[in-house]
Each structure stands twice: as C-alpha cells, then as structure tokens.
Enzyme design. Structure first.
Site, PDB file in Angstrom:
ATOM      1  N   HIS A  17       0.864  -1.193   0.000  1.00  0.00           N
ATOM      2  CA  HIS A  17       0.000   0.000   0.000  1.00  0.00           C
ATOM      3  C   HIS A  17       0.900   1.241   0.000  1.00  0.00           C
ATOM      4  CE1 HIS A  17      -2.748   3.111   1.346  1.00  0.00           C
ATOM      5  NE2 HIS A  17      -3.717   2.325   0.879  1.00  0.00           N
ATOM      6  N   GLU A  39      -3.988   1.546  -7.489  1.00  0.00           N
ATOM      7  CA  GLU A  39      -4.285   2.636  -6.553  1.00  0.00           C
ATOM      8  C   GLU A  39      -3.385   3.832  -6.851  1.00  0.00           C
ATOM      9  OE1 GLU A  39      -6.398   1.893  -2.436  1.00  0.00           O
ATOM     10  OE2 GLU A  39      -4.267   2.238  -2.342  1.00  0.00           O
TER      11      GLU A  39
HETATM   12  P1  PGA Z   1      -9.591   5.991   0.135  1.00  0.00           P
HETATM   13  O1  PGA Z   1      -8.419   4.970   0.492  1.00  0.00           O
HETATM   14  O2  PGA Z   1     -10.753   5.166  -0.343  1.00  0.00           O
HETATM   15  O3  PGA Z   1      -9.879   6.709   1.408  1.00  0.00           O
HETATM   16  O4  PGA Z   1      -9.078   6.872  -0.954  1.00  0.00           O
HETATM   17  C1  PGA Z   1      -8.085   3.905  -0.340  1.00  0.00           C
HETATM   18  C2  PGA Z   1      -6.819   3.278   0.145  1.00  0.00           C
HETATM   19  O5  PGA Z   1      -5.872   4.017   0.496  1.00  0.00           O
HETATM   20  O6  PGA Z   1      -6.694   2.045   0.197  1.00  0.00           O
END
Ligand code: PGA
Length: 262
Positions: free
Chosen positions: A97, A167
């Site tokens: 992440h 992401e």
């Molecule tokens: P968010 O976070 O939905 O608050 O943007 C997603 C993540 O960081 O996994």
C-alpha cells in the site's frame, strides 16, 4: 472470472474496539436483507481488533491484514508475521500500500512479502500505482516497474492467487487531488494485464483479478464498474461508514448480475 471483491481498508481507524464492532454490526444489519453471492467482502482492520472481530462470528466477512512482515519469529519489534496472521485464520493481506511504501516498504520488502504470503496460503492484495500522473504516459513505466519487481521470482502458477489493485496515489482520499475517471482506471487495468502478459503469458493476464482503489464511494462506484474492467474495490474512508460501504458492495454485486444478463 465473475467473482468480485470489495475490501475495507480501515487504515488506523477507528479509535476503539467498541467502534470497530459497531461498524461491522451496522454493516451486517444493512446487508442481511440482501443476497451477496458473488462478491467477497474483506475487512482489513488494525490488527489489534482482529481477535474481537473474530469473536463476532460474522461469516459474511473475510479478514485481511493491512500489512504483514515476511520475517519469521524473532527480533522484529512491532511487527506481525504472515504466519501469525495465518494462525488466526486471516486469508488475505494488503501488500505494498502506498502508506507502507512511503513509511518503510522497499521494493525488495514487497517482493519478499508476496513470497511469504503465497507460501502461507495468504492471498496478497498487491497495490500498485503512480504518485503523479503525467500526460506523456511516463507513469505507466512506474506501474510496470512496480509490478516487475514485486513479482520477481514468482512463478506463473502463483499469479492467480494474487489480487492486483490499481491505486494511483493522487486519487487516494487524503491526497486532496482529484478522483480518477472510469476511463483512466480502465486504461490502467488494461495496462496491468499487458505487463502480466509480457512477464508471463496472455492466458495468465486474462485470468488475473484487478481491483481499483482511490476515493471510491457510493456515488462514483458505478463509473468504475461501467467498463467491466475492474473486479472490485479497495475502499478506505467510505468503508468506515456501514451505509456507504454497503452501497458500494451492493452496486458491485448488482453489476455482476447485470453483466450476466447481457
Ligand atoms: P480511500 O483509500 O478510499 O480513502 O481513498 C483507499 C486506500 O488508500 O486504500
């Protein structure tokens, strides 16, 4: 291929185990009336809440670690190993992440975590994504480098056990930049498949599950589901609200039915 995933990444929330239980009970209540058959709902809570969450005995939700150490027992203060999570019945772990890449995960660590998860039958949720998006496509090199190093030495037969998640850091809710568009997400997902195809083969690339994460909420989830490219979501902020999170789950589940009817 039809199976979807919606994952709650609670990050370092909430403050107390009482609140954690109340979020899950609220979520269960909202989902009790709906038949969720094809969407796996995963909860990635702070590890300190895992035991209490297990005690709720809610079968609807699967547990996911937010991060796990590839080290074995020994002198690793503050860490929790993949084996420890596995012994609690945790079947999934987020790996790479952007929060952990920023604080301490090197590319080497991420690769070792993938290896350790696969060895212990924990499915890694591998997060990849650029920090900044440029208009010339250089960000794609960033994505392909992250995938290539994370999968170094990982054999083809293990790829279906990895859940890929696009992401883009700039779209995560705390980055205060902007939401990704459905088109941007579809393009990135197709690119991820292309990288897997180059590293392994086309059949493997077609079989992978790719999720999207970055400010997903009940209002924009449909725009990401529209193209049919994503297999679900990694949700941060909105996952702390049972109402919002259940709407994301239901829209994801309904998109499967819609695709099956087309
Ligand atoms: P968010 O976070 O939905 O608050 O943007 C997603 C993540 O960081 O996994």
């Amino acid at each position: 291929m039809n199976e979807k995933y919606v994952i709650a990444n609670w990050k370092m929330n909430p403050d107390t185990t009482k609140e954690a239980k109340s979020i899950l009970q609220g979520l269960k209540k909202t989902l009790d009336k709906s038949k969720i058959k094809n969407t796996k709902v995963l909860i990635a809570p702070p590890s300190i809440f895992i035991r209490d969450i297990i005690s709720l005995k809610i079968k609807k939700f699967l547990l996911c670690a937010q991060n796990a150490s590839y080290n074995h027992i020994g002198s690793h203060t503050g860490e929790i190993s993949v084996e420890m999570f596995s012994s609690f019945g945790v079947g999934y772990s987020i790996v790479g992440h952007s929060d952990s890449r920023r604080s301490n995960d090197s590319l080497y660590d991420i690769n070792k975590k993938i290896e350790a998860c696969l060895k212990n039958k924990i499915k890694p949720i591998l997060c990849i994504g650029e920090s900044e998006k440029d208009n010339n496509g250089f960000y794609l090199k960033n994505i392909s480098d992250q995938i290539t190093s994370a999968l170094s030495g990982i054999s083809k037969k293990d790829i279906p056990n990895i859940i890929f998640t696009y992401e883009p850091v700039w779209a995560i809710s705390n980055s205060n930049q902007r939401n990704a568009t459905g088109e941007e997400v579809s393009e990135a997902v197709m690119f991820i498949r292309k990288v897997i195809s180059d590293l392994y083969d086309e059949k493997t690339a077609r079989s992978i599950v790719v999720l999207y994460g970055g400010s997903v909420d009940e209002g924009n989830v449909a725009s990401y589901l529209e193209s049919g490219e994503v297999s679900g979501f990694l949700v941060g902020k909105a996952s702390l609200s049972p109402e919002k999170f259940s709407k994301i789950i239901l829209q994801t589940e309904n998109s499967i039915k819609k695709n099956a009817n087309n």
